[in-house]
Design a protein around this motif. Structure first.
Motif, PDB file in Angstrom:
ATOM      1  N   VAL A  30       0.854  -1.180   0.000  1.00 40.91           N
ATOM      2  CA  VAL A  30       0.000   0.000   0.000  1.00 40.91           C
ATOM      3  C   VAL A  30       0.897   1.240   0.000  1.00 40.91           C
ATOM      4  O   VAL A  30       1.765   1.370   0.862  1.00 40.91           O
ATOM      5  CB  VAL A  30      -0.905   0.015   1.260  1.00 40.91           C
ATOM      6  N   PRO A  31       0.697   2.145  -0.954  1.00 37.80           N
ATOM      7  CA  PRO A  31       1.508   3.370  -0.983  1.00 37.80           C
ATOM      8  C   PRO A  31       1.026   4.349   0.088  1.00 37.80           C
ATOM      9  O   PRO A  31      -0.155   4.377   0.432  1.00 37.80           O
ATOM     10  CB  PRO A  31       1.256   3.927  -2.383  1.00 37.80           C
ATOM     11  N   PHE A  32       1.952   5.147   0.604  1.00 34.10           N
ATOM     12  CA  PHE A  32       1.575   6.157   1.580  1.00 34.10           C
ATOM     13  C   PHE A  32       2.540   7.334   1.525  1.00 34.10           C
ATOM     14  O   PHE A  32       3.674   7.224   1.081  1.00 34.10           O
ATOM     15  CB  PHE A  32       1.564   5.582   3.005  1.00 34.10           C
ATOM     16  N   THR A  33       2.057   8.456   1.993  1.00 33.54           N
ATOM     17  CA  THR A  33       2.865   9.622   2.317  1.00 33.54           C
ATOM     18  C   THR A  33       2.407  10.022   3.701  1.00 33.54           C
ATOM     19  O   THR A  33       1.203  10.051   3.978  1.00 33.54           O
ATOM     20  CB  THR A  33       2.636  10.779   1.334  1.00 33.54           C
ATOM     21  N   GLY A  34       3.349  10.297   4.584  1.00 33.42           N
ATOM     22  CA  GLY A  34       2.944  10.637   5.936  1.00 33.42           C
ATOM     23  C   GLY A  34       4.059  11.269   6.729  1.00 33.42           C
ATOM     24  O   GLY A  34       5.146  11.547   6.215  1.00 33.42           O
TER      25      GLY A  34
END
Length: 106
Positions: A30-34
Motif C-alpha cells: 500500500v503506498p503512503f505519504t505521511g
C-alpha cells in the motif's frame, strides 16, 4: 543500481495511488505519504500518520527515519494477527521508504 530501484519504486507508488478503491490486506503493498510521529505513551514509540489520516505502527522503521516530524513516502504491507503493547494504529511492515527531496517553496 539505486537510481533504477528508486524509479521502479516511484512508478509503483504512482500506479498504486491512481487506484482509489484500494483496500489494504496482508502482503498487498500500500503506498503512503505521511509524517513520522513520536508518541510518548506505553514507554514511547514512533508511528506514522499518513496524509490520508491513517495511523500506522511500523514494526521495522529504521533508526534513520525515527525523527519526529519527518515526512516520508513509501509502501507497506499490513501485518494481520500481531498484537503490540501500544494499541495504536495498524501494524505494518515498511516495504519501501524514502524521504522526499525539499522543494523550492519548502
Amino acid at each position: 543500481m539505486k537510481p533504477i530501484r528508486t524509479i521502479i519504486a516511484l512508478t509503483m507508488l504512482l500506479a498504486c495511488a491512481c487506484s482509489s478503491d484500494h483496500t489494504a490486506t496482508e502482503n498487498d503493498p500500500v503506498p503512503f505519504t505521511g509524517t513520522v510521529t513520536y508518541l510518548d505513551f506505553e514507554g514511547g514509540f514512533y508511528g506514522i500518520v499518513t496524509n490520508a489520516g491513517e495511523n500506522l505502527y511500523p514494526i521495522n522503521l529504521e533508526q534513520d527515519h525515527k525523527i519526529d516530524g519527518l515526512t516520508v513516502h513509501g509502501t507497506y504491507t499490513v501485518i494481520d494477527g500481531m498484537v503490540t503493547a501500544f494499541q495504536w494504529g495498524t501494524i505494518v511492515e515498511i516495504t519501501y521508504v524514502t524521504i522526499p527531496a525539499p522543494t523550492a517553496d519548502g
